[in-house]
Design a protein around this motif. Structure first.
Motif, PDB file in Angstrom:
ATOM      1  N   CYS A 354      -6.720   1.042   1.128  1.00 50.27           N
ATOM      2  CA  CYS A 354      -5.834   1.104   2.546  1.00 50.27           C
ATOM      3  C   CYS A 354      -6.340   1.143   3.600  1.00 50.27           C
ATOM      4  CB  CYS A 354      -4.685   2.169   2.452  1.00 50.27           C
ATOM      5  SG  CYS A 354      -3.679   2.069   0.639  1.00 50.27           S
ATOM      6  N   GLU A 355      -7.671   2.097   3.705  1.00 51.38           N
ATOM      7  CA  GLU A 355      -8.184   2.310   4.957  1.00 51.38           C
ATOM      8  C   GLU A 355      -9.755   1.696   4.853  1.00 51.38           C
ATOM      9  OE1 GLU A 355      -7.089   3.697   7.650  1.00 51.38           O
ATOM     10  OE2 GLU A 355      -5.105   3.963   6.874  1.00 51.38           O
ATOM     11  N   ASP A 356     -10.104   1.164   3.878  1.00 54.57           N
ATOM     12  CA  ASP A 356     -11.194   0.246   3.644  1.00 54.57           C
ATOM     13  C   ASP A 356     -12.606   1.226   3.677  1.00 54.57           C
ATOM     14  OD1 ASP A 356     -10.079  -2.066   3.220  1.00 54.57           O
ATOM     15  OD2 ASP A 356     -10.772  -3.074   4.886  1.00 54.57           O
ATOM     16  N   ALA A 381      -1.125   3.572   3.172  1.00 55.41           N
ATOM     17  CA  ALA A 381       0.061   3.342   2.826  1.00 55.41           C
ATOM     18  C   ALA A 381       0.154   3.806   1.504  1.00 55.41           C
ATOM     19  CB  ALA A 381       0.369   1.994   2.634  1.00 55.41           C
ATOM     20  N   CYS A 382      -0.704   3.896   0.418  1.00 50.10           N
ATOM     21  CA  CYS A 382      -0.487   4.425  -0.849  1.00 50.10           C
ATOM     22  C   CYS A 382      -0.581   5.966  -1.074  1.00 50.10           C
ATOM     23  CB  CYS A 382      -1.519   3.579  -1.982  1.00 50.10           C
ATOM     24  SG  CYS A 382      -3.071   4.519  -2.210  1.00 50.10           S
ATOM     25  N   LEU A 407       6.592   8.779  -0.262  1.00 53.58           N
ATOM     26  CA  LEU A 407       6.143   7.072  -0.211  1.00 53.58           C
ATOM     27  C   LEU A 407       6.479   6.893   1.305  1.00 53.58           C
ATOM     28  CD1 LEU A 407       7.953   5.795  -3.466  1.00 53.58           C
ATOM     29  CD2 LEU A 407       5.484   5.268  -2.917  1.00 53.58           C
ATOM     30  N   PRO A 408       5.822   5.666   1.822  1.00 54.58           N
ATOM     31  CA  PRO A 408       5.958   5.313   3.015  1.00 54.58           C
ATOM     32  C   PRO A 408       7.578   5.124   3.419  1.00 54.58           C
ATOM     33  CG  PRO A 408       4.268   4.250   2.376  1.00 54.58           C
ATOM     34  CD  PRO A 408       4.947   4.711   1.002  1.00 54.58           C
ATOM     35  N   LEU A 410      10.928   4.844   6.567  1.00 53.75           N
ATOM     36  CA  LEU A 410      11.361   4.503   8.178  1.00 53.75           C
ATOM     37  C   LEU A 410      11.142   5.952   8.664  1.00 53.75           C
ATOM     38  CD1 LEU A 410      13.859   1.818   7.222  1.00 53.75           C
ATOM     39  CD2 LEU A 410      11.482   1.539   8.170  1.00 53.75           C
ATOM     40  N   GLY A 452       1.726   6.441   6.251  1.00 55.92           N
ATOM     41  CA  GLY A 452       1.875   4.934   5.290  1.00 55.92           C
ATOM     42  C   GLY A 452       2.380   4.027   6.572  1.00 55.92           C
ATOM     43  N   VAL A 453       2.709   4.424   7.632  1.00 58.39           N
ATOM     44  CA  VAL A 453       3.278   3.253   8.699  1.00 58.39           C
ATOM     45  C   VAL A 453       2.486   2.455   9.312  1.00 58.39           C
ATOM     46  CG1 VAL A 453       4.990   3.337  10.384  1.00 58.39           C
ATOM     47  CG2 VAL A 453       5.027   5.082   8.715  1.00 58.39           C
ATOM     48  N   ARG A 454       1.088   2.771   9.254  1.00 59.83           N
ATOM     49  CA  ARG A 454       0.114   2.080   9.932  1.00 59.83           C
ATOM     50  C   ARG A 454       0.223   0.532   9.348  1.00 59.83           C
ATOM     51  NH1 ARG A 454      -6.346   3.658  10.074  1.00 59.83           N
ATOM     52  NH2 ARG A 454      -6.992   1.923  11.282  1.00 59.83           N
ATOM     53  N   PRO A 455       0.244  -0.299  10.194  1.00 60.57           N
ATOM     54  CA  PRO A 455       0.390  -1.619   9.973  1.00 60.57           C
ATOM     55  C   PRO A 455      -1.178  -1.944   9.019  1.00 60.57           C
ATOM     56  CG  PRO A 455       0.117  -1.437  12.280  1.00 60.57           C
ATOM     57  CD  PRO A 455       0.170  -0.079  11.698  1.00 60.57           C
ATOM     58  N   SER A 456      -1.218  -3.016   8.347  1.00 63.48           N
ATOM     59  CA  SER A 456      -2.351  -3.516   7.419  1.00 63.48           C
ATOM     60  C   SER A 456      -3.591  -4.031   8.554  1.00 63.48           C
ATOM     61  CB  SER A 456      -2.057  -4.271   6.502  1.00 63.48           C
ATOM     62  OG  SER A 456      -1.454  -5.333   6.874  1.00 63.48           O
ATOM     63  N   ARG A 457      -3.127  -4.632   9.594  1.00 60.17           N
ATOM     64  CA  ARG A 457      -3.744  -5.165  10.591  1.00 60.17           C
ATOM     65  C   ARG A 457      -3.135  -5.862  11.789  1.00 60.17           C
ATOM     66  NH1 ARG A 457      -9.713  -8.164  10.913  1.00 60.17           N
ATOM     67  NH2 ARG A 457      -8.764  -9.955  12.089  1.00 60.17           N
TER      68      ARG A 457
END
Lengths: 457, 85
Positions: A354-356, A381-382, A407-408, A410, A452-457
């Motif tokens: 998720c965070e590489d 996110a996981c 879990l993520p 809203l 978990g709300v951080r967008p993937s990119r």
């Protein structure tokens, strides 16, 4: 009462074998029951059917049985926290749902253990159960070349399932030794179920090569996997493939039990003979208490369902459970992971997808907490479900708990709803007590809602 | 993928697609030829891993809602799916 605030005598989280069995057993009483599940179907992951319609006769029997009860099925509902005793907060149709309960049965199931190796993040690398689940719901596997690797009986079941859907299973690599598997086969020979031998026979008949004591060391490809290198510790070889399905057995989903305060023992939820956890009025059944498979989960689920409704039938099932617990122990011994798997990942291999974050960076620290603080591993996110479990195996430490939401979710679900007092339900012969206060906030701080709300990119 | 009378019409990255009823969004993307569901923090291509709503690698945008787990959502009529954003 608002349709967003619900109240039941008994709430069951998870509609897999344990949850279904618990609901059916509990429904023999007059209790009001709700079964909450994340998916749009019943049966959990193990009984996930083709296009969501299960074809497993055992699954159909239990699902039919549940449909003939008055239990409410809250599907597509994700439980994200328990803001106070007796209340679950869930999300359904992108809106919050408060579920009040007197008693709770957690049947949250298991997931696959993924271990990092170079190339494991490439598209086309799945968990075996993952690929099977996807394929059952339309993911194209017809004419695809699939390598299956990792550990456990699931590999065989997946091979047979994928072949039936038109895939070419290039081979299966089971990390456990032949001696270990042979011993397990002998154990099964005197056990009611001869599943293992049955599937092995089926594999031989269908010509799928099965290798003991072998595991993957590398997956390669540009935008997706097209080649896998495997080893048996002495020789290495390469297979061309479209998909690699690799998973190292199952691990329990204990995040929600932990969020509720349930004590663990050796990584599993600790329960007494009635499947009751360390938290009053909270029970747990199936894989979170030990990886024993669907039949074990069915018996535990029934015991939990009877015990939660004060039905003496629970005790009659204890001997059957004991038998499945012997199977469970044999399974754990036979498929114990070999130490070589701890060094599959190199310094530069990503541990946290998720965070590489690479394994090399995480290795610099002495605890999961420090590694999280300094590298953000396990904070995506996981929420550490994948890397935290891998880290535990490789480094001996990893994810210990999950902060709510588990879990993520809203942000609106987390901040908008004060806990409402449900309208009184008619008196029933129940010991559990609901005492929801009207606390204005569900969590101590807003930061919990950012998980978990951080967008993937 | 055979088109049956029980098919649903969706759009994947702005292209129309018909899929059999009961198909999950992840599978529809695979049929549309999408292998990269999302890009990771470092920009690497990612696709589904666990197939059961846990790893979050299959997240896509559905009807404008970001971070939807495509492995657990069934295609519905007129669904707009956007991957790799």
């Amino acid at each position: 009462m608002s349709d967003r605030v619900l109240s039941y005598d008994l709430v069951i989280v998870g509609a897999g074998p344990a949850g279904l069995a618990a609901a059916c057993a509990a429904a023999e009483s007059s209790a009001t029951i709700a079964v909450v599940d994340e998916t749009p179907w019943l049966g959990g992951q193990i009984w996930r059917g083709l296009k969501t319609q299960t074809s497993n006769p055992q699954a159909r029997k239990w699902i039919e049985r549940l449909r003939h009860t008055s239990a409410t099925i809250l599907d597509r509902s994700t439980v994200i926290s328990s803001p106070q005793p007796g209340v679950l907060l869930a999300e359904r149709d992108q809106a919050p749902l408060q579920i009040h309960f007197k008693k709770l049965i957690l049947a949250t199931g298991a997931r696959e253990l993924f271990l990092p190796f170079p190339g494991w993040t490439l598209p086309g690398v799945f968990g075996p159960g993952g690929l099977q689940s996807l394929a059952k719901n339309g993911w194209p596997v017809n004419d695809k070349r699939v390598v299956i690797a990792g550990s456990g009986p699931l590999l065989l079941a997946v091979a047979v399932g994928l072949k039936r859907l038109g895939a070419t299973v290039v081979g299966i690599a089971e990390q456990a030794s032949q001696a270990s598997i042979t011993k397990f086969g002998l154990f099964l020979a005197r056990h009611p179920s001869k599943l293992w031998q049955g599937i092995q026979l089926k594999l031989r008949l269908t010509g799928i090569p099965y290798r003991y004591g072998a595991w993957p060391v590398r997956a390669e490809g540009d935008l997706q996997v097209n080649r896998v290198t495997l080893t048996n510790g002495q020789n290495t070889w390469t297979e061309e493939c479209d998909y690699l399905a690799c998973g190292f057995g199952l691990i329990p989903n204990v995040e929600l039990p932990l969020a509720l305060g349930c004590e663990l023992k050796d990584g599993f939820v600790r329960v007494d003979s009635n499947q009751a956890t360390s938290v009053p009025n909270v029970y747990c059944a199936g894989e979170p208490t030990g990886i024993g498979g669907a039949d074990c989960a069915l018996v535990e689920g029934q015991i939990a369902g009877y015990a939660a409704t004060n039905n003496a039938k629970a005790e009659a099932l204890f001997p059957r459970r004991a038998s499945w617990h012997r199977f469970r122990a044999a399974l754990a011994t036979a498929f114990a992971l070999r130490p070589e798997l701890k060094s599959l990942a190199t310094h530069d291999t990503l541990l946290c997808r998720c965070e590489d974050v690479t394994l090399g960076r995480v290795r610099q620290f002495n605890s999961w907490r420090d590694a999280k603080l300094q590298t953000r591993c396990g904070m995506g996110a996981c929420q550490g479900r994948i890397c935290g479990a891998a880290s535990k195996f490789i480094l001996g430490w990893g994810m210990e708990s999950v902060r709510p939401p588990v879990l993520p979710a809203l942000v609106g679900s987390l901040v908008s709803q004060p806990i409402q007092r449900p309208e009184p339900v008619c008196d029933r012969d129940f010991e559990g007590v609901v005492d929801p206060s009207s606390a204005p906030s569900l969590f101590g701080g807003l930061n919990a809602g950012l998980a978990g709300v951080r967008p993937s990119r | 993928m055979p088109i049956t009378s029980d098919s649903v019409r969706i759009r994947v990255n702005n292209s129309p697609l018909k899929v059999p009823a009961g198909t999950i969004v992840a599978a529809a993307l695979a049929y549309a030829g999408v292998t990269q569901f999302r890009r990771s923090v470092l920009g690497q291509p990612r696709g589904p891993l666990c197939g059961m709503g846990i790893c979050m690698e299959c997240r896509v945008t559905i009807n404008g809602q970001t971070n939807c787990r495509s492995c657990e959502i069934i295609c519905a009529e007129n669904m707009e799916i956007v991957a790799d954003v």
